[in-house]
Design an enzyme around this catalytic site. Structure first.
Site, PDB file in Angstrom:
ATOM      1  N   LYS A  55       4.757 -39.227 -50.984  1.00 22.28           N
ATOM      2  CA  LYS A  55       3.763 -38.676 -51.913  1.00 22.28           C
ATOM      3  C   LYS A  55       2.541 -38.284 -51.080  1.00 22.28           C
ATOM      4  O   LYS A  55       1.693 -39.109 -50.755  1.00 22.28           O
ATOM      5  CB  LYS A  55       3.399 -39.696 -52.983  1.00 22.28           C
ATOM      6  CG  LYS A  55       2.514 -39.134 -54.079  1.00 22.28           C
ATOM      7  CD  LYS A  55       2.295 -40.163 -55.173  1.00 22.28           C
ATOM      8  CE  LYS A  55       1.423 -39.570 -56.268  1.00 22.28           C
ATOM      9  NZ  LYS A  55       0.085 -39.204 -55.773  1.00 22.28           N
ATOM     10  N   VAL A  56       2.486 -37.027 -50.719  1.00 24.37           N
ATOM     11  CA  VAL A  56       1.456 -36.531 -49.806  1.00 24.37           C
ATOM     12  C   VAL A  56       0.093 -36.589 -50.496  1.00 24.37           C
ATOM     13  O   VAL A  56      -0.053 -36.236 -51.666  1.00 24.37           O
ATOM     14  CB  VAL A  56       1.788 -35.095 -49.363  1.00 24.37           C
ATOM     15  CG1 VAL A  56       0.737 -34.584 -48.389  1.00 24.37           C
ATOM     16  CG2 VAL A  56       3.174 -35.053 -48.729  1.00 24.37           C
TER      17      VAL A  56
END
EC number: 6.5.1.2
Length: 574
Positions: A137-138
Site C-alpha cells: 500500500k504505497v
C-alpha cells in the site's frame, strides 16, 4: 528559473482537491457497537480530544499537513466516537473533501481496513473461489490515468472518488510516468495508481513515512515544476479497471508497457500467512517508496461501470504495525534506583505497538514527570524508539479534576540512602541487592531481583549483607524455595565471600573509579589505606574531580559502610 510563487486561493484549491488523494485509497471505518465503560470519561478529556482531532482534521484537509500517523489518528477518532456515543451524543462526522472539475471515467474506490492476520484469514476464507493478490500500500496520492490510442490524455486526482482535479500538466513533465504505451493497446486504457516520492532503499520499519506523503502533496500543489521536481515523482499502478478479466493477463500487459515495479510487487497468495510474509518483507526491506501497509485484491471484479467511491468487497487493506499509539494511563510508579535516581514509570492499559503489547513506559526522570504532570486517567501518545523501546511522546488529554498522586521527595534519596530496608526504601534497597549480585558486583549467577524479593517478603533480609548469615533451612522459608534451590543459593552466597576486594567495593556501591586510583603509592590495593583517605587525597588521584572525590570519601567514611567493611575477611581486605 521557473517561478514557484503561489496565490492563496490557488493553493487552497490545490490542497482541498488533494484531500482524499492524501490517502491512496481511503480507509473507511465500519460501523461499531461500542461497549461503554462503567465510569464515563470526564468532560474535560472529551473536549480536549475533540479539539485535538479537529486540529488534525483542519491541518490534513485544509493545508495538506499530516500531523500524526494514521494509526494514532484512527485510534483517537474511534476513542472520541466511543466516548460521544456512550455519553448519548452524536459522534462527529469524518470530514470529506469536495471533488474537482473532472469526472473519473471509473470511480476511485476506498478500502476497508482489517486489524490483524486473523481478520484477514476470515476475509480470504470467504473468497476461496477467487484468485487473490497482494500489493504494497504505497504511501502517496491516488491518481487516475487515461490513455487514448496509447497517448496519456488525462491525469485526475482522486478528489471525492467521483471527481478530481487536472494533474496532466504536471505529469506530462514526469519522466517516470509513461507518456505513451507500447503497442498493442486498446483504444482507451484507464489505470488507477499512486503517485509517490521516489526514495532510495527506503526501509519503512526504520524510517517510517519520512514525510514522503506530505512531500508529494506539496509537489502536486505547486503551480510549476523545476526539472528536479519532476524527477522525484514515481508511479505505482495498482489497478486497471477496464482491463482483462484475469489479474495475470492485466499484469502481462502492464509489464509490456513498462510498469515493472507494479508487476513485480503484485504477488499471488492463497493463505493469510503468505500475506503476512509479504507484509513483513515490504515493511522491513528496502523499497523505492514509503508504504503504510498492504492491499489484498481479488483478480475478478465487477465491471468498471459498477465501481463506486466506497469500500468494495473485492479488496481490503492491512496496515503496517503501528509505531505511534494512544494509551490510557492506569497509574504512575516511582522507581528509585540504586544511586537514588527516581524514575517515573507509566502503567498503561494494554496498547499495541509494532505488533507488541505495551503495558509500561518509562519517563526517564522525575523532571520529565514534573514537566508533564501525568496522572491516572490521562491519555498519552507513545512510540517505539529504536524499533524496540516504548517511549513517551506527549499528553493528549488530562483528566479533570486532577487525581491526587504522591511523588517521592528527591532530597530523600542519594547514593548512600536506603542501605537498610525501611518505609519508602523498598525500591532503592531492592535495586542495591540486585546490583550487588549482578555481573558488575559479586556475580552470583541465578540470584536476581526476583530472588531478593522472595527473601525480603519472607522477612529474611533487612540489611544489605544479611544474606551472609542465612543457612539453607532459613532460605527455604522463602516462597517457592525448596531444598535444591536453597542449596544452590547458599552455594552462591558462600562463593561470593571469595570475590576480590574491588568486586566487594563495587557491589557495596563504591562510586565508579579507575582501578589505578585505588592503589597506594607502592601500587598496592589496601582497604586500610582507602578508608583513611580524605577528600583532598582522592582529589590528588589522576582523573578524579571534586564531586567524585567527595562521593568516594563519603562512601568509605559512612558508618554503615565502615561496619560492613569491618566484616570482610582478611583475605578479601588485603
Amino acid at each position: 528559473m521557473i517561478s514557484l510563487r503561489y496565490t492563496a486561493p490557488g493553493l487552497l484549491h490545490w490542497f482541498t482537491s488533494l484531500a482524499l488523494a492524501f490517502c491512496s485509497a481511503t480507509l473507511l471505518p465500519t460501523a461499531v457497537a461500542y461497549d461503554c465503560p462503567d465510569t464515563a470519561p470526564d468532560d474535560a478529556s472529551v473536549e480536549q480530544l475533540a479539539e485535538r482531532v479537529a486540529a488534525w482534521d483542519e491541518a490534513y484537509y485544509q493545508r495538506g499537513e499530516r500531523l500524526v500517523e494514521d494509526a494514532l489518528y484512527d485510534q483517537a477518532r474511534q476513542r472520541l466516537e466511543r466516548w460521544q456515543v456512550c455519553r448519548g451524543k452524536r459522534s462527529a462526522a469524518t470530514p470529506h473533501e469536495p471533488g474537482g472539475p473532472l469526472h473519473h471515467p471509473v470511480a476511485q474506490t476506498g478500502l476497508s481496513k482489517l486489524d490483524d492476520q486473523a481478520s484477514l484469514a476470515r476475509w480470504m476464507q470467504r473468497r476461496q473461489a477467487h484468485s487473490l493478490w497482494v500489493q504494497p500500500k504505497v504511501d502517496g496520492v491516488a491518481v487516475t490515468l487515461v490513455y487514448e490510442r496509447g497517448q496519456l490524455v488525462q491525469a485526475i486526482s482522486r478528489g471525492d472518488g467521483e471527481r478530481g482535479s487536472d494533474w496532466l500538466p504536471h505529469l506530462r513533465q514526469a519522466p517516470h510516468v509513461a507518456q505513451r504505451l507500447t503497442a498493442p493497446y486498446p483504444a482507451r486504457v484507464v489505470l488507477q495508481g499512486e503517485l509517490y516520492l521516489r526514495l532510495g532503499d527506503h526501509v519503512q520499519a526504520e524510517h517510517g513515512s519520512a514525510g514522503a506523503r506530505s512531500a508529494i502533496i506539496g509537489l502536486m500543489a505547486r503551480h510549476a515544476w523545476q526539472t528536479e521536481d519532476a524527477e522525484r515523482v514515481g508511479l505505482f499502478v495498482w489497478d486497471w479497471p477496464d482491463g482483462p478479466a484475469g489479474m495475470q493477463q492485466r499484469l502481462d500487459r502492464l509489464a509490456a508497457w513498462g510498469f515493472e515495479d507494479s508487476v513485480a510487487m503484485t504477488q499471488a497468495v492463497t493463505r493469510a500467512e503468505e500475506v503476512a510474509t509479504w507484509r513483513q518483507r515490504w515493511y522491513r526491506g528496502a523499497l523505492p517508496f514509503a508504504t503504510d501497509g498492504i492491499v489484498v485484491r481479488q483478480s475478478q471484479r465487477p465491471d468498471a461501470e459498477a465501481w463506486q467511491a466506497a469500500a468494495p468487497a473485492w479488496a481490503v487493506a492491512w496496515k503496517h504495525p503501528a509505531q505511534q499509539a494512544m494509551a490510557e494511563v492506569r497509574g504512575v510508579e516511582f522507581r528509585v534506583g540504586r544511586t537514588g535516581q527516581i524514575t517515573p514509570v507509566l502503567r498503561l492499559m494494554p496498547t499495541v505497538l509494532d505488533d507488541r503489547t505495551i503495558r509500561r513506559v518509562s519517563l526517564g526522570s522525575l523532571a520529565q514527570w514534573q514537566r508533564h504532570d501525568i496522572r491516572p486517567g490521562d491519555h498519552v501518545t507513545i512510540r517505539l524508539a529504536g524499533l524496540t523501546i516504548p517511549q513517551f511522546e506527549s499528553v493528549l488529554t488530562r483528566r479533570e479534576p486532577r487525581p491526587p498522586l504522591d511523588a517521592p521527595d528527591p532530597a530523600a534519596y542519594h547514593p548512600l540512602s536506603c542501605l537498610r530496608l525501611s518505609p519508602g526504601c523498598e525500591s532503592q534497597f531492592l535495586a542495591r541487592l540486585t546490583w550487588l549480585s549482578g555481573p558488575d558486583g559479586l556475580d552470583m549467577a541465578g540470584i536476581g531481583e526476583g530472588s531478593w524479593q522472595r527473601l525480603i517478603d519472607a522477612g529474611l533480609i533487612e540489611g544489605l549483607l544479611d544474606w551472609r548469615i542465612l543457612d539453607p533451612a532459613q532460605l527455604q522459608q522463602a516462597h517457592g524455595v525448596g531444598d535444591v534451590r536453597a542449596a544452590q543459593w547458599h552455594a552462591r552466597f558462600s562463593a561470593a565471600e571469595e570475590q576480590s576486594l574491588t568486586s566487594w567495593l563495587v557491589a557495596l556501591g563504591m562510586p565508579s573509579v579507575a582501578p589505578e586510583a585505588l592503589q597506594d603509592a607502592s601500587g598496592t590495593l589496601s582497604l586500610a589505606e582507602l578508608r583513611q583517605r580524605a577528600v583532598v587525597d582522592w582529589r590528588a588521584q589522576p582523573g578524579i574531580g571534586e564531586v567524585s572525590a567527595e562521593r568516594l570519601a563519603a562512601f568509605f567514611h559512612h558508618p554503615r559502610i565502615s561496619e560492613w567493611l569491618d566484616t570482610l575477611s582478611d583475605s578479601v581486605a588485603r
